[in-house]
Design a protein around this motif. Structure first.
Motif, mmCIF file in Angstrom:
data_model
loop_
_atom_site.group_PDB
_atom_site.id
_atom_site.type_symbol
_atom_site.label_atom_id
_atom_site.label_comp_id
_atom_site.label_asym_id
_atom_site.label_seq_id
_atom_site.Cartn_x
_atom_site.Cartn_y
_atom_site.Cartn_z
ATOM 1 N N ASP A 56 0.830 -1.210 0.000
ATOM 2 C CA ASP A 56 0.000 0.000 0.000
ATOM 3 C C ASP A 56 0.861 1.255 0.000
ATOM 4 O OD1 ASP A 56 -2.324 -1.491 0.058
ATOM 5 O OD2 ASP A 56 -2.499 -1.422 2.238
ATOM 6 N N HIS A 57 2.167 1.084 0.237
ATOM 7 C CA HIS A 57 3.078 2.223 0.349
ATOM 8 C C HIS A 57 3.312 2.858 -1.026
ATOM 9 C CE1 HIS A 57 6.184 4.647 2.190
ATOM 10 N NE2 HIS A 57 7.076 4.236 1.304
ATOM 11 N N SER A 58 3.402 4.168 -1.046
ATOM 12 C CA SER A 58 3.772 4.872 -2.270
ATOM 13 C C SER A 58 4.496 6.152 -1.874
ATOM 14 C CB SER A 58 2.541 5.192 -3.128
ATOM 15 O OG SER A 58 1.697 6.094 -2.450
ATOM 16 N N TYR A 70 6.735 -2.670 -3.444
ATOM 17 C CA TYR A 70 6.493 -4.105 -3.351
ATOM 18 C C TYR A 70 7.300 -4.666 -2.186
ATOM 19 C CZ TYR A 70 4.943 -3.175 -8.055
ATOM 20 O OH TYR A 70 4.307 -2.640 -9.133
ATOM 21 N N SER A 71 6.716 -5.642 -1.506
ATOM 22 C CA SER A 71 7.444 -6.375 -0.482
ATOM 23 C C SER A 71 7.968 -7.659 -1.114
ATOM 24 C CB SER A 71 6.525 -6.701 0.699
ATOM 25 O OG SER A 71 6.109 -5.502 1.316
ATOM 26 N N LYS A 75 11.403 -17.394 1.885
ATOM 27 C CA LYS A 75 10.987 -18.525 2.719
ATOM 28 C C LYS A 75 10.894 -18.151 4.186
ATOM 29 C CE LYS A 75 12.917 -22.108 -0.231
ATOM 30 N NZ LYS A 75 13.960 -23.117 -0.371
ATOM 31 N N SER A 76 11.785 -17.266 4.636
ATOM 32 C CA SER A 76 11.847 -16.975 6.071
ATOM 33 C C SER A 76 11.424 -15.565 6.464
ATOM 34 C CB SER A 76 13.267 -17.233 6.582
ATOM 35 O OG SER A 76 14.201 -16.481 5.830
ATOM 36 N N HIS A 77 11.312 -14.645 5.508
ATOM 37 C CA HIS A 77 10.993 -13.257 5.845
ATOM 38 C C HIS A 77 10.130 -12.608 4.770
ATOM 39 C CE1 HIS A 77 14.842 -13.758 8.072
ATOM 40 N NE2 HIS A 77 14.226 -13.020 8.967
ATOM 41 N N THR A 78 9.429 -11.581 5.191
ATOM 42 C CA THR A 78 8.823 -10.644 4.243
ATOM 43 C C THR A 78 9.553 -9.329 4.422
ATOM 44 O OG1 THR A 78 6.663 -11.717 4.270
ATOM 45 C CG2 THR A 78 6.725 -9.415 3.576
ATOM 46 N N LEU A 79 10.150 -8.855 3.358
ATOM 47 C CA LEU A 79 10.929 -7.623 3.388
ATOM 48 C C LEU A 79 10.031 -6.500 2.872
ATOM 49 C CD1 LEU A 79 14.135 -9.210 1.856
ATOM 50 C CD2 LEU A 79 13.616 -8.877 4.274
ATOM 51 N N ASP A 80 9.448 -5.760 3.797
ATOM 52 C CA ASP A 80 8.461 -4.744 3.455
ATOM 53 C C ASP A 80 9.057 -3.630 2.604
ATOM 54 O OD1 ASP A 80 6.436 -6.037 4.878
ATOM 55 O OD2 ASP A 80 6.940 -5.000 6.747
ATOM 56 N N ASN A 81 8.334 -3.272 1.575
ATOM 57 C CA ASN A 81 8.664 -2.123 0.722
ATOM 58 C C ASN A 81 10.117 -2.151 0.240
ATOM 59 O OD1 ASN A 81 6.024 -1.109 1.209
ATOM 60 N ND2 ASN A 81 6.735 -0.309 3.155
ATOM 61 N N ALA A 82 10.597 -3.328 -0.152
ATOM 62 C CA ALA A 82 11.996 -3.499 -0.537
ATOM 63 C C ALA A 82 12.250 -3.247 -2.023
ATOM 64 C CB ALA A 82 12.467 -4.906 -0.157
ATOM 65 N N ALA A 83 11.172 -3.073 -2.795
ATOM 66 C CA ALA A 83 11.311 -2.822 -4.229
ATOM 67 C C ALA A 83 10.308 -1.752 -4.633
ATOM 68 C CB ALA A 83 11.058 -4.100 -5.021
ATOM 69 N N TRP A 84 10.627 -1.045 -5.713
ATOM 70 C CA TRP A 84 9.698 -0.022 -6.189
ATOM 71 C C TRP A 84 9.740 0.097 -7.698
ATOM 72 C CZ3 TRP A 84 14.471 1.141 -4.322
ATOM 73 C CH2 TRP A 84 15.268 2.006 -5.080
#
Length: 113
Positions: A56-58, A70-71, A75-84
């Motif tokens: 939802d981030h912009s 994009y997050s 397998k072990s983590h969700t990397l929030d807002n790591a790509a745009w």
């Protein structure tokens, strides 16, 4: 205005997260903006987008336009807002449309291979 230049990045570039290769490209672009470190933009077709979840981030850049985030799901983590991505960049930066960039970190590696 901050000077922004876009050129084809030399060689082949990869992005990895959580032990997985998210993509490799020999068609990546390098965006340089003022004194900031250069950012590598990967063509969307060269990225395994199954690893990406819409966020939802912009943000808004007065020079480039609105960025969608994009997050990265590993397998072990969700990397929030790591790509745009700039879905509709300003006309003079249209080359980065349909490209993704990633924040390098201890969990995300962007490198020339």
């Amino acid at each position: 205005m901050t000077k922004i230049t876009i050129r084809k990045a030399d060689g082949t570039w990869s992005v990895r997260a959580g032990g997985a290769v998210l993509g490799e490209s020999s068609n990546a672009l390098e965006l340089s903006e003022g004194d900031l470190p250069a950012v590598i933009y990967f063509p969307r077709g060269d990225i395994a987008t199954a690893f990406l979840d819409d966020s939802d981030h912009s943000t808004h850049c007065p020079h480039k336009g609105d960025a969608s985030y994009y997050s990265i799901v590993t397998k072990s983590h969700t990397l929030d807002n790591a790509a745009w991505s700039y879905e509709a960049p300003h006309n003079d930066l249209a080359a980065i449309k349909d490209h993704l960039a990633f924040y390098p970190s201890d969990r995300v590696t962007v490198e020339q291979i």
